[in-house]
Design a protein around this motif. Structure first.
Motif, short mmCIF file in Angstrom:
data_model
loop_
_atom_site.label_atom_id
_atom_site.label_comp_id
_atom_site.label_asym_id
_atom_site.label_seq_id
_atom_site.Cartn_x
_atom_site.Cartn_y
_atom_site.Cartn_z
N ALA A 1 0.97 -23.19 8.23
CA ALA A 1 -0.07 -23.92 8.98
C ALA A 1 0.19 -25.42 8.93
N LEU A 2 0.62 -25.92 7.78
CA LEU A 2 0.91 -27.35 7.66
C LEU A 2 2.04 -27.74 8.62
N GLY A 3 3.03 -26.85 8.73
CA GLY A 3 4.13 -27.09 9.66
C GLY A 3 3.63 -27.15 11.10
N ARG A 4 2.72 -26.23 11.42
CA ARG A 4 2.21 -26.15 12.80
C ARG A 4 1.42 -27.39 13.20
N ILE A 5 0.72 -28.01 12.22
CA ILE A 5 -0.06 -29.20 12.59
C ILE A 5 0.72 -30.48 12.35
N GLY A 6 2.03 -30.33 12.17
CA GLY A 6 2.89 -31.51 12.24
C GLY A 6 3.33 -32.12 10.93
N PHE A 7 3.04 -31.47 9.79
CA PHE A 7 3.53 -32.01 8.53
C PHE A 7 4.93 -31.45 8.25
N ASP A 8 5.92 -32.30 8.54
CA ASP A 8 7.29 -31.89 8.28
C ASP A 8 7.63 -32.16 6.83
N GLY A 9 8.59 -31.48 6.33
CA GLY A 9 9.10 -31.81 5.00
C GLY A 9 8.32 -31.18 3.85
N VAL A 10 7.36 -30.33 4.16
CA VAL A 10 6.67 -29.63 3.05
C VAL A 10 7.62 -28.56 2.54
N ARG A 11 8.02 -28.69 1.28
CA ARG A 11 9.03 -27.77 0.76
C ARG A 11 8.41 -26.48 0.25
N ARG A 12 7.20 -26.58 -0.30
CA ARG A 12 6.60 -25.37 -0.88
C ARG A 12 5.11 -25.59 -1.13
N ILE A 13 4.33 -24.56 -0.91
CA ILE A 13 2.92 -24.57 -1.31
C ILE A 13 2.70 -23.35 -2.20
N ARG A 14 2.09 -23.55 -3.34
CA ARG A 14 1.63 -22.43 -4.15
C ARG A 14 0.11 -22.52 -4.16
N ALA A 15 -0.56 -21.45 -3.81
CA ALA A 15 -2.02 -21.44 -3.82
C ALA A 15 -2.50 -20.84 -5.13
N GLY A 16 -3.29 -21.59 -5.87
CA GLY A 16 -3.76 -21.10 -7.16
C GLY A 16 -5.25 -21.30 -7.31
N LYS A 17 -5.68 -21.23 -8.56
CA LYS A 17 -7.10 -21.38 -8.88
C LYS A 17 -7.23 -22.35 -10.03
N SER A 18 -8.38 -23.02 -10.10
CA SER A 18 -8.62 -23.82 -11.30
C SER A 18 -9.99 -23.51 -11.88
N PHE A 19 -10.07 -23.58 -13.19
CA PHE A 19 -11.32 -23.29 -13.89
C PHE A 19 -11.59 -24.45 -14.85
#
Lengths: 240, 88
Positions: B31-49
């Motif tokens: 999705a980040l690529g689609r809205i024009g953010f180039d160069g994003v190498r990786r996203i990890r989705a996590g949680k915080s407590f």
């Protein structure tokens, strides 16, 4: 056989399982509230599908720590029968009674469709009404059914013959397109080393009567209450 | 780690393990690529407590939070966790 269905806040397939065990298979069946600490002498314990605790944290993770689960664990470790369906399978993984873990479905969608399963074991009580290689059609309805474990653990699972059901196409072939949730090695259901604890994502209780257009799941629930490991007459008795 | 009257606050971060496919992270990455953010190498989705607790000392607080992570907050088969201590 006395059967107990554990009810958690958010269980929604408890009555479906009750209906099949009690009305279709004629078993003495009772509900067990998750805050109880006794299984009331039940020989088969079913952890039903649903969304226990709203799937908070990880599906099945809160239910795994319910008061009744200590009794379920003792029952399982003593060789007693425990069947986990969908959310119940997720609970069995979270308690460690079965190995592995669930991830979100590969395509992130909630999947509610019929799938085909290949029976990989027919020497288990649960599968005593099936033969190895049989292809069954059963519905799935889950968002977190993407089975995972380490490569070594998966190899061990295969080596010990604990994979009981795999997602296949209608002809029984392993095809990536038939493995909708992306599970490792197309795993749909597994058992423990003793074969007395079984967990699967598909819903046999939703396809156990001719009236529903599919009774492929009846054999599984009939096997779960089979006495002494022999085939039961339930399939014939249920008509069709 | 800061302590005030034996009160501690931990921030627990839970991420899918590196070798585990993270479908959420992948979707966000796309999705980040689609809205024009180039160069994003990786996203990890996590949680915080955020875990606010009372403990005898730092060692006990650390041990308690570690046990919480292993028994409930994270599933070690598919997730890694890290613990940071923050001031309340």
């Amino acid at each position: 056989m006395k059967c107990g269905i554990v009810v958690f806040p958010g269980s929604n397939c408890d009555h479906d399982v009750y209906h099949v065990l009690s009305h279709v298979l004629g078993q003495e069946t009772t509900f067990l509230w998750h805050q109880e600490t006794s299984l009331e002498g039940c020989e088969l314990v079913v952890l039903p599908g649903g969304f226990s605790y709203g799937d908070y944290l990880r599906a099945g993770s809160m239910a795994a720590h319910s008061p009744i689960m200590a009794a379920v664990r003792r029952h399982a470790e003593a060789g007693g029968r425990v069947l986990g369906i969908c959310n119940g399978f997720q609970m069995l993984l979270e308690t460690g009674l079965l190995p592995g873990a669930m991830r979100r479905n590969r395509d992130l969608r909630f999947l509610s469709v019929d799938v085909h399963l290949r029976v990989e074991r027919d020497d288990l009580l649960y599968c005593s009404n099936y033969r190895r290689g049989d292809v069954l059609r059963m519905p799935i309805a889950h968002a977190e059914g993407n089975y995972a474990d380490t490569e070594e653990a998966l190899d061990e699972l295969e080596r010990r013959g604990q994979v009981v059901f795999r997602y296949v196409d209608a002809a029984g072939r392993l095809e990536p397109t038939a493995n909708l949730n992306g599970s490792e090695r197309a795993i749909a259901g597994i058992c423990n080393a003793g074969g007395n604890v079984l967990g699967l994502m598909p819903h046999p209780e939703r396809c156990a009567e001719e009236m529903l257009g599919n009774r492929d799941g009846l054999g599984l629930l009939a096997g779960a209450v089979a006495v002494g490991g022999g085939r039961v007459g339930a399939l014939a008795a249920a008509g069709g | 780690m800061t302590s005030q009257d034996n009160r501690f606050v931990a921030r627990v971060l839970v991420y899918p393990r590196a070798e585990v496919l993270d479908p959420q992270g992948r979707a966000i990455e796309d999705a980040l690529g689609r809205i024009g953010f180039d160069g994003v190498r990786r996203i990890r989705a996590g949680k915080s407590f955020e875990v606010a607790l009372e403990a005898e000392d730092e060692r006990q607080a650390t041990e308690a939070v570690d046990r919480m992570c292993r028994q409930l907050l994270a599933n070690p088969i598919v997730e890694d966790y890290t613990v940071e201590w923050v001031s309340e």
